[in-house]
Design a protein around this motif. Structure first.
Motif, PDB file in Angstrom:
ATOM      1  N   TYR A 168       0.824  -1.213   0.000  1.00 25.52           N
ATOM      2  CA  TYR A 168       0.000   0.000   0.000  1.00 25.52           C
ATOM      3  C   TYR A 168       0.861   1.267   0.000  1.00 25.52           C
ATOM      4  O   TYR A 168       0.363   2.366   0.208  1.00 25.52           O
ATOM      5  CB  TYR A 168      -0.929   0.019   1.219  1.00 25.52           C
ATOM      6  CG  TYR A 168      -1.907  -1.134   1.258  1.00 25.52           C
ATOM      7  CD1 TYR A 168      -3.057  -1.122   0.475  1.00 25.52           C
ATOM      8  CD2 TYR A 168      -1.663  -2.239   2.064  1.00 25.52           C
ATOM      9  CE1 TYR A 168      -3.949  -2.182   0.508  1.00 25.52           C
ATOM     10  CE2 TYR A 168      -2.545  -3.305   2.095  1.00 25.52           C
ATOM     11  CZ  TYR A 168      -3.686  -3.274   1.313  1.00 25.52           C
ATOM     12  OH  TYR A 168      -4.569  -4.336   1.336  1.00 25.52           O
ATOM     13  N   ASN A 169       2.175   1.102  -0.194  1.00 22.90           N
ATOM     14  CA  ASN A 169       3.152   2.203  -0.168  1.00 22.90           C
ATOM     15  C   ASN A 169       3.337   2.787   1.230  1.00 22.90           C
ATOM     16  O   ASN A 169       3.839   3.906   1.385  1.00 22.90           O
ATOM     17  CB  ASN A 169       2.771   3.337  -1.129  1.00 22.90           C
ATOM     18  CG  ASN A 169       3.125   3.009  -2.568  1.00 22.90           C
ATOM     19  OD1 ASN A 169       3.953   2.150  -2.818  1.00 22.90           O
ATOM     20  ND2 ASN A 169       2.483   3.677  -3.500  1.00 22.90           N
ATOM     21  N   ARG A 170       2.958   2.023   2.247  1.00 18.18           N
ATOM     22  CA  ARG A 170       3.102   2.501   3.625  1.00 18.18           C
ATOM     23  C   ARG A 170       4.498   2.192   4.160  1.00 18.18           C
ATOM     24  O   ARG A 170       5.099   1.165   3.818  1.00 18.18           O
ATOM     25  CB  ARG A 170       2.045   1.841   4.523  1.00 18.18           C
ATOM     26  CG  ARG A 170       0.625   2.122   4.100  1.00 18.18           C
ATOM     27  CD  ARG A 170      -0.387   1.430   4.992  1.00 18.18           C
ATOM     28  NE  ARG A 170      -0.173  -0.016   5.073  1.00 18.18           N
ATOM     29  CZ  ARG A 170      -1.015  -0.870   5.654  1.00 18.18           C
ATOM     30  NH1 ARG A 170      -2.133  -0.407   6.226  1.00 18.18           N
ATOM     31  NH2 ARG A 170      -0.769  -2.152   5.680  1.00 18.18           N
ATOM     32  N   VAL A 171       4.987   3.082   5.027  1.00 20.42           N
ATOM     33  CA  VAL A 171       6.312   2.877   5.619  1.00 20.42           C
ATOM     34  C   VAL A 171       6.276   1.756   6.652  1.00 20.42           C
ATOM     35  O   VAL A 171       5.223   1.425   7.198  1.00 20.42           O
ATOM     36  CB  VAL A 171       6.821   4.173   6.289  1.00 20.42           C
ATOM     37  CG1 VAL A 171       7.160   5.217   5.255  1.00 20.42           C
ATOM     38  CG2 VAL A 171       5.801   4.703   7.291  1.00 20.42           C
ATOM     39  N   SER A 172       7.451   1.203   6.893  1.00 19.85           N
ATOM     40  CA  SER A 172       7.595   0.190   7.948  1.00 19.85           C
ATOM     41  C   SER A 172       8.675   0.651   8.915  1.00 19.85           C
ATOM     42  O   SER A 172       9.075   1.814   8.891  1.00 19.85           O
ATOM     43  CB  SER A 172       7.912  -1.173   7.331  1.00 19.85           C
ATOM     44  OG  SER A 172       9.062  -1.097   6.503  1.00 19.85           O
ATOM     45  N   GLU A 272      -5.546   0.474   6.398  1.00 14.96           N
ATOM     46  CA  GLU A 272      -5.616   1.927   6.573  1.00 14.96           C
ATOM     47  C   GLU A 272      -4.329   2.597   6.090  1.00 14.96           C
ATOM     48  O   GLU A 272      -3.228   2.069   6.287  1.00 14.96           O
ATOM     49  CB  GLU A 272      -5.885   2.274   8.036  1.00 14.96           C
ATOM     50  CG  GLU A 272      -7.265   1.847   8.502  1.00 14.96           C
ATOM     51  CD  GLU A 272      -7.504   2.135   9.985  1.00 14.96           C
ATOM     52  OE1 GLU A 272      -8.678   2.094  10.398  1.00 14.96           O
ATOM     53  OE2 GLU A 272      -6.526   2.406  10.707  1.00 14.96           O
ATOM     54  N   LEU A 273      -4.477   3.776   5.489  1.00 11.79           N
ATOM     55  CA  LEU A 273      -3.325   4.486   4.917  1.00 11.79           C
ATOM     56  C   LEU A 273      -2.632   5.421   5.910  1.00 11.79           C
ATOM     57  O   LEU A 273      -1.503   5.846   5.681  1.00 11.79           O
ATOM     58  CB  LEU A 273      -3.770   5.298   3.691  1.00 11.79           C
ATOM     59  CG  LEU A 273      -4.333   4.472   2.524  1.00 11.79           C
ATOM     60  CD1 LEU A 273      -4.718   5.390   1.374  1.00 11.79           C
ATOM     61  CD2 LEU A 273      -3.315   3.429   2.057  1.00 11.79           C
ATOM     62  N   GLN A 308      -8.512   5.420   7.200  1.00 10.48           N
ATOM     63  CA  GLN A 308      -8.508   4.652   5.968  1.00 10.48           C
ATOM     64  C   GLN A 308      -8.052   5.513   4.781  1.00 10.48           C
ATOM     65  O   GLN A 308      -7.348   5.052   3.884  1.00 10.48           O
ATOM     66  CB  GLN A 308      -9.907   4.105   5.667  1.00 10.48           C
ATOM     67  CG  GLN A 308      -9.971   3.156   4.472  1.00 10.48           C
ATOM     68  CD  GLN A 308      -9.189   1.867   4.708  1.00 10.48           C
ATOM     69  OE1 GLN A 308      -9.375   1.213   5.731  1.00 10.48           O
ATOM     70  NE2 GLN A 308      -8.314   1.512   3.776  1.00 10.48           N
ATOM     71  N   THR A 309      -8.436   6.784   4.791  1.00 12.38           N
ATOM     72  CA  THR A 309      -8.127   7.662   3.659  1.00 12.38           C
ATOM     73  C   THR A 309      -7.236   8.841   3.993  1.00 12.38           C
ATOM     74  O   THR A 309      -6.568   9.399   3.115  1.00 12.38           O
ATOM     75  CB  THR A 309      -9.442   8.222   3.073  1.00 12.38           C
ATOM     76  OG1 THR A 309     -10.103   9.022   4.079  1.00 12.38           O
ATOM     77  CG2 THR A 309     -10.366   7.100   2.624  1.00 12.38           C
ATOM     78  N   GLY A 310      -7.254   9.281   5.249  1.00 10.97           N
ATOM     79  CA  GLY A 310      -6.486  10.468   5.635  1.00 10.97           C
ATOM     80  C   GLY A 310      -7.319  11.731   5.672  1.00 10.97           C
ATOM     81  O   GLY A 310      -6.822  12.793   6.072  1.00 10.97           O
TER      82      GLY A 310
END
Length: 315
Positions: A168-172, A272-273, A308-310
């Protein structure tokens, strides 16, 4: 001009009479001379007046023409300047988007080379279930950071690693063994990466969101690194995260031999983003000068966030 004509008529009449009269010829001749001179003088005055008037008219026309041309030129330049500004603004916006996309692309394509960075025993899923109850920062595991002996080793010297972006292009998680030599020596540049869920808006205190560094710029100099940036509320970033970052920075600056093992893990619920919060751990090597294990809720007073969207709404 009219007076001059009268003098001229009188003068001509006096000349005619002078030729016909013998008795008073001298006087009529004198009268003729005087009236002709007066007529000549009136004609000269009229000519000068006409000439000056013509010059004034021509001057006015030239000035008017010059002013008209200058106005047209100014309007043309203003129009060109406006178009140029619009073009530059459009190109700047386009370049910024391309830069952000490039950072994300690089971050996704790069593999995480760190094999020594462990994950905390307290899972993301467990932290994601926690509910904000009025206290933005809470302690985890009685404030004991969860690092193994291998994690605390200084055999490699100072280092930093950043986890890959997920699907989802989310950081870790971001990990580091911090030391003074990693700290930046130049001023931070502006950010152009838009992390997931980036839907910012103005608030009475400034902005709702910040582009939050997982590991603060003052510690490693990492700035436009898509693996190190997430959408975080203003209060999450400052004062909450900044409080711990400043504590670490102060200790590292004291001595070139000071090291701090550091880990920051964003916590998401399902798809969720926007992260529900941040898990931060820090441990100084050889002492407890720096020692914490905390979870910070990604909330902002007075606003309801759609994680979920910001997007968000004011309460």
């Amino acid at each position: 001009m009219f007076i001059g004509i009268i003098f001229l008529i009188i003068g001509l009449f006096a000349i005619i009479v002078a030729f016909r009269q013998r008795k008073d010829r001298l006087w009529f001749a004198l009268l003729a001379i005087i009236t002709l001179l007066l007529s000549w003088n009136q004609a000269g005055t009229y000519a000068r007046h006409k000439s000056n008037h013509l010059k004034d008219v021509m001057s006015t026309k030239v000035v008017t023409r010059v002013d008209s041309n200058a106005s047209k030129l100014a309007t043309s330049l203003e129009s060109k300047n406006s178009k140029l500004e619009s073009t530059l603004s459009s190109r700047s916006s386009s370049l910024k988007k391309k830069a952000g996309s490039l950072h994300l692309s690089i971050a996704k394509s790069q593999s995480d080379t760190s094999k020594t960075s462990s994950t905390p025993s307290t899972s993301q899923a467990e932290l994601a279930t926690k509910q904000y109850a009025g206290q933005q920062t809470i302690t985890i595991n009685q404030n004991e950071p969860d690092f193994s002996n291998t994690d605390l080793s200084t055999s490699r010297g100072a280092w930093q690693t950043y986890g890959n972006l997920d699907s989802y292009n989310r950081v870790s998680a971001a990990n580091a063994l911090l030391n003074k030599r990693l700290m930046p020596k130049t001023e931070r540049e502006s950010l152009d990466v838009d992390p997931t869920g980036w839907h910012n808006k103005r608030t009475s205190n400034g902005w709702l969101y910040n582009r939050c560094h997982l590991i603060g710029y003052q510690l490693t100099g990492q700035n436009n690194n898509a693996k190190n940036l997430m959408t975080g509320t203003r209060s999450l970033n400052d004062p909450e995260m900044t409080t711990y970052e400043n504590e670490v920075a102060a200790y590292v600056k004291e001595n070139k031999n000071h090291y701090v093992r550091y880990r920051v893990t964003p916590v998401f619920r399902r798809t969720e983003l926007v992260a529900r919060g941040i898990h931060m751990e820090g441990q100084s090597i050889g002492s407890n000068a720096v020692h914490f294990n905390v979870y910070i809720f990604n909330i902002e007073s007075g606003y309801t966030i759609n994680y979920q969207t910001g997007t968000s709404v004011k309460k």
